[in-house]
Design a protein around this motif. Structure first.
Motif, PDB file in Angstrom:
ATOM      1  N   THR A  36      46.094  49.182 -57.398  1.00 12.95           N
ATOM      2  CA  THR A  36      44.905  49.560 -57.480  1.00 12.95           C
ATOM      3  C   THR A  36      43.797  48.369 -57.908  1.00 12.95           C
ATOM      4  OG1 THR A  36      45.177  50.073 -59.711  1.00 12.95           O
ATOM      5  CG2 THR A  36      45.519  51.797 -58.033  1.00 12.95           C
ATOM      6  N   GLU A  37      44.143  47.032 -58.089  1.00  8.27           N
ATOM      7  CA  GLU A  37      43.416  46.047 -58.694  1.00  8.27           C
ATOM      8  C   GLU A  37      42.541  45.670 -57.571  1.00  8.27           C
ATOM      9  OE1 GLU A  37      44.449  41.445 -60.308  1.00  8.27           O
ATOM     10  OE2 GLU A  37      45.781  42.955 -60.086  1.00  8.27           O
ATOM     11  N   ALA A  38      41.213  45.424 -58.164  1.00  8.99           N
ATOM     12  CA  ALA A  38      40.177  45.117 -57.238  1.00  8.99           C
ATOM     13  C   ALA A  38      40.441  43.960 -56.410  1.00  8.99           C
ATOM     14  CB  ALA A  38      38.812  44.988 -58.011  1.00  8.99           C
ATOM     15  N   LEU A  39      40.026  43.700 -55.310  1.00 11.86           N
ATOM     16  CA  LEU A  39      40.142  42.649 -54.479  1.00 11.86           C
ATOM     17  C   LEU A  39      38.766  41.815 -54.326  1.00 11.86           C
ATOM     18  CD1 LEU A  39      42.425  43.919 -51.774  1.00 11.86           C
ATOM     19  CD2 LEU A  39      43.106  42.716 -53.811  1.00 11.86           C
ATOM     20  N   ILE A  67      43.625  38.554 -49.243  1.00 12.37           N
ATOM     21  CA  ILE A  67      43.189  39.947 -49.004  1.00 12.37           C
ATOM     22  C   ILE A  67      43.833  40.510 -47.880  1.00 12.37           C
ATOM     23  CG2 ILE A  67      41.118  41.221 -48.787  1.00 12.37           C
ATOM     24  CD1 ILE A  67      39.781  39.083 -50.570  1.00 12.37           C
ATOM     25  N   GLY A  68      43.955  39.976 -46.602  1.00 12.73           N
ATOM     26  CA  GLY A  68      44.393  40.822 -45.623  1.00 12.73           C
ATOM     27  C   GLY A  68      45.908  41.264 -45.610  1.00 12.73           C
ATOM     28  N   THR A  69      46.507  40.273 -46.234  1.00 10.25           N
ATOM     29  CA  THR A  69      48.100  40.585 -46.316  1.00 10.25           C
ATOM     30  C   THR A  69      48.112  41.864 -47.406  1.00 10.25           C
ATOM     31  OG1 THR A  69      48.710  38.269 -46.078  1.00 10.25           O
ATOM     32  CG2 THR A  69      50.318  39.592 -47.173  1.00 10.25           C
ATOM     33  N   ILE A  70      47.441  41.469 -48.619  1.00 10.13           N
ATOM     34  CA  ILE A  70      47.528  42.592 -49.762  1.00 10.13           C
ATOM     35  C   ILE A  70      47.272  43.960 -49.186  1.00 10.13           C
ATOM     36  CG2 ILE A  70      46.431  43.272 -51.746  1.00 10.13           C
ATOM     37  CD1 ILE A  70      46.481  40.091 -52.686  1.00 10.13           C
ATOM     38  N   ARG A  71      46.151  44.198 -48.203  1.00 13.08           N
ATOM     39  CA  ARG A  71      45.561  45.448 -47.927  1.00 13.08           C
ATOM     40  C   ARG A  71      46.575  46.029 -47.099  1.00 13.08           C
ATOM     41  NH1 ARG A  71      39.615  45.589 -45.963  1.00 13.08           N
ATOM     42  NH2 ARG A  71      39.944  47.538 -46.387  1.00 13.08           N
ATOM     43  N   GLU A  72      47.339  45.077 -46.207  1.00 12.19           N
ATOM     44  CA  GLU A  72      48.602  45.729 -45.214  1.00 12.19           C
ATOM     45  C   GLU A  72      49.557  46.051 -46.099  1.00 12.19           C
ATOM     46  OE1 GLU A  72      50.465  46.243 -41.485  1.00 12.19           O
ATOM     47  OE2 GLU A  72      47.989  45.917 -42.199  1.00 12.19           O
ATOM     48  N   ILE A  73      49.973  45.278 -47.332  1.00 11.85           N
ATOM     49  CA  ILE A  73      51.025  45.764 -47.948  1.00 11.85           C
ATOM     50  C   ILE A  73      50.512  47.242 -48.576  1.00 11.85           C
ATOM     51  CG2 ILE A  73      52.371  45.274 -50.186  1.00 11.85           C
ATOM     52  CD1 ILE A  73      51.988  42.353 -49.563  1.00 11.85           C
ATOM     53  N   ARG A  74      49.563  47.262 -49.167  1.00 13.14           N
ATOM     54  CA  ARG A  74      49.088  48.407 -49.616  1.00 13.14           C
ATOM     55  C   ARG A  74      49.129  49.692 -48.618  1.00 13.14           C
ATOM     56  NH1 ARG A  74      43.734  46.817 -53.608  1.00 13.14           N
ATOM     57  NH2 ARG A  74      44.785  45.920 -55.142  1.00 13.14           N
ATOM     58  N   ARG A  75      48.408  49.299 -47.611  1.00 13.18           N
ATOM     59  CA  ARG A  75      48.381  50.600 -46.396  1.00 13.18           C
ATOM     60  C   ARG A  75      49.979  50.829 -46.122  1.00 13.18           C
ATOM     61  NH1 ARG A  75      49.010  50.741 -40.970  1.00 13.18           N
ATOM     62  NH2 ARG A  75      49.260  48.460 -40.689  1.00 13.18           N
ATOM     63  N   GLY A 130      31.313  40.864 -56.501  1.00 16.09           N
ATOM     64  CA  GLY A 130      31.423  41.661 -55.224  1.00 16.09           C
ATOM     65  C   GLY A 130      31.713  40.950 -54.147  1.00 16.09           C
ATOM     66  N   PHE A 131      32.237  39.690 -54.307  1.00 19.86           N
ATOM     67  CA  PHE A 131      32.563  38.635 -53.276  1.00 19.86           C
ATOM     68  C   PHE A 131      34.199  38.906 -53.177  1.00 19.86           C
ATOM     69  CE2 PHE A 131      28.499  36.606 -54.322  1.00 19.86           C
ATOM     70  CZ  PHE A 131      28.063  36.682 -53.059  1.00 19.86           C
ATOM     71  N   PRO A 132      34.571  38.728 -51.936  1.00 22.66           N
ATOM     72  CA  PRO A 132      36.025  38.577 -51.869  1.00 22.66           C
ATOM     73  C   PRO A 132      36.760  37.535 -52.870  1.00 22.66           C
ATOM     74  CG  PRO A 132      35.139  38.992 -49.966  1.00 22.66           C
ATOM     75  CD  PRO A 132      34.165  38.463 -50.939  1.00 22.66           C
ATOM     76  N   ARG A 133      37.727  37.911 -53.427  1.00 18.74           N
ATOM     77  CA  ARG A 133      38.360  37.027 -54.259  1.00 18.74           C
ATOM     78  C   ARG A 133      38.980  35.843 -53.243  1.00 18.74           C
ATOM     79  NH1 ARG A 133      42.568  40.463 -58.153  1.00 18.74           N
ATOM     80  NH2 ARG A 133      43.319  38.395 -58.320  1.00 18.74           N
TER      81      ARG A 133
END
Length: 194
Positions: free
Chosen positions: A33-36, A49-57, A41-44
């Motif tokens: 749930t940690e913010a990316l 980020i792409g890999t993390i979003r895929e893992i979360r999905r 408001g800019f991407p970390r």
């Protein structure tokens, strides 16, 4: 019986996949749930980020699959229990209907995707037994806490009284406390004494 055993093996495999995905997330330095994005408001820039979003999905998919599998297991066990009860009935054995016992606690809140949610606990359930803990020995829920901490990653049988279609019913659930589910505590529910 074999169908239920196959489902339980699938559940174990799915739980292992979920654990691996959660460990993969942690290896990237984030939680489910940690913010990316940063404070502006800019991407970390410190994480992929792409890999993390895929893992979360995939994690969400697997958790949904596990929830459905738990429903199938519950149904399979209910059918198995019903068949066993009918077999006993054919042998002219008298089976006593369980009476509602006195509860000692109530479920006040259940977090989504938590161990309590997967077990089927619902807000308003009245807890009659929690493993070896019951109305006579719960010691203002201290023993419930002890039972929970002693049984992390081990199943605990929970008997609850639940109102179904306007009628109180006894229902047995299996709850497995886990630390790695992505929320606070090992149960993901709020239990209050009566």
């Amino acid at each position: 019986m074999e169908h239920a055993q196959d489902l339980l093996k699938q559940k174990d495999a799915l739980e292992n996949e979920i654990r691996e995905l959660e460990l993969d997330l942690r290896s990237h330095g984030v939680t489910k749930t940690e913010a990316l994005v940063d404070n502006e408001g800019f991407p970390r820039s410190d994480v992929d980020i792409g890999t993390i979003r895929e893992i979360r999905r995939w994690l969400v998919y697997k958790q949904n699959d596990l929830k459905e599998l738990m429903r199938q297991i519950e149904h399979s066990l209910a059918v198995l229990h019903k068949d066993t009860s009918q077999d006993k009935g054919d042998m002219d054995l008298e089976v006593e209907t369980p009476t509602l016992q006195r509860p000692f606690a109530r479920v006040g809140k259940v977090a989504p995707n938590s161990p309590a949610s997967y077990a089927g606990l619902a807000v308003g359930d009245m807890i009659v037994t929690y493993g070896s803990v019951n109305e006579r020995n719960h010691d203002n829920l201290r023993q419930l806490v002890t039972e929970t901490t002693d049984k992390v990653l081990k199943p605990i049988e929970v008997l609850v009284n639940r109102v179904i279609n306007g009628q109180p019913r006894a229902k047995t659930l299996v709850l497995t406390p886990r630390r790695d589910w992505g929320g606070d505590g090992v149960l993901g529910c709020y239990i209050v004494p009566l």
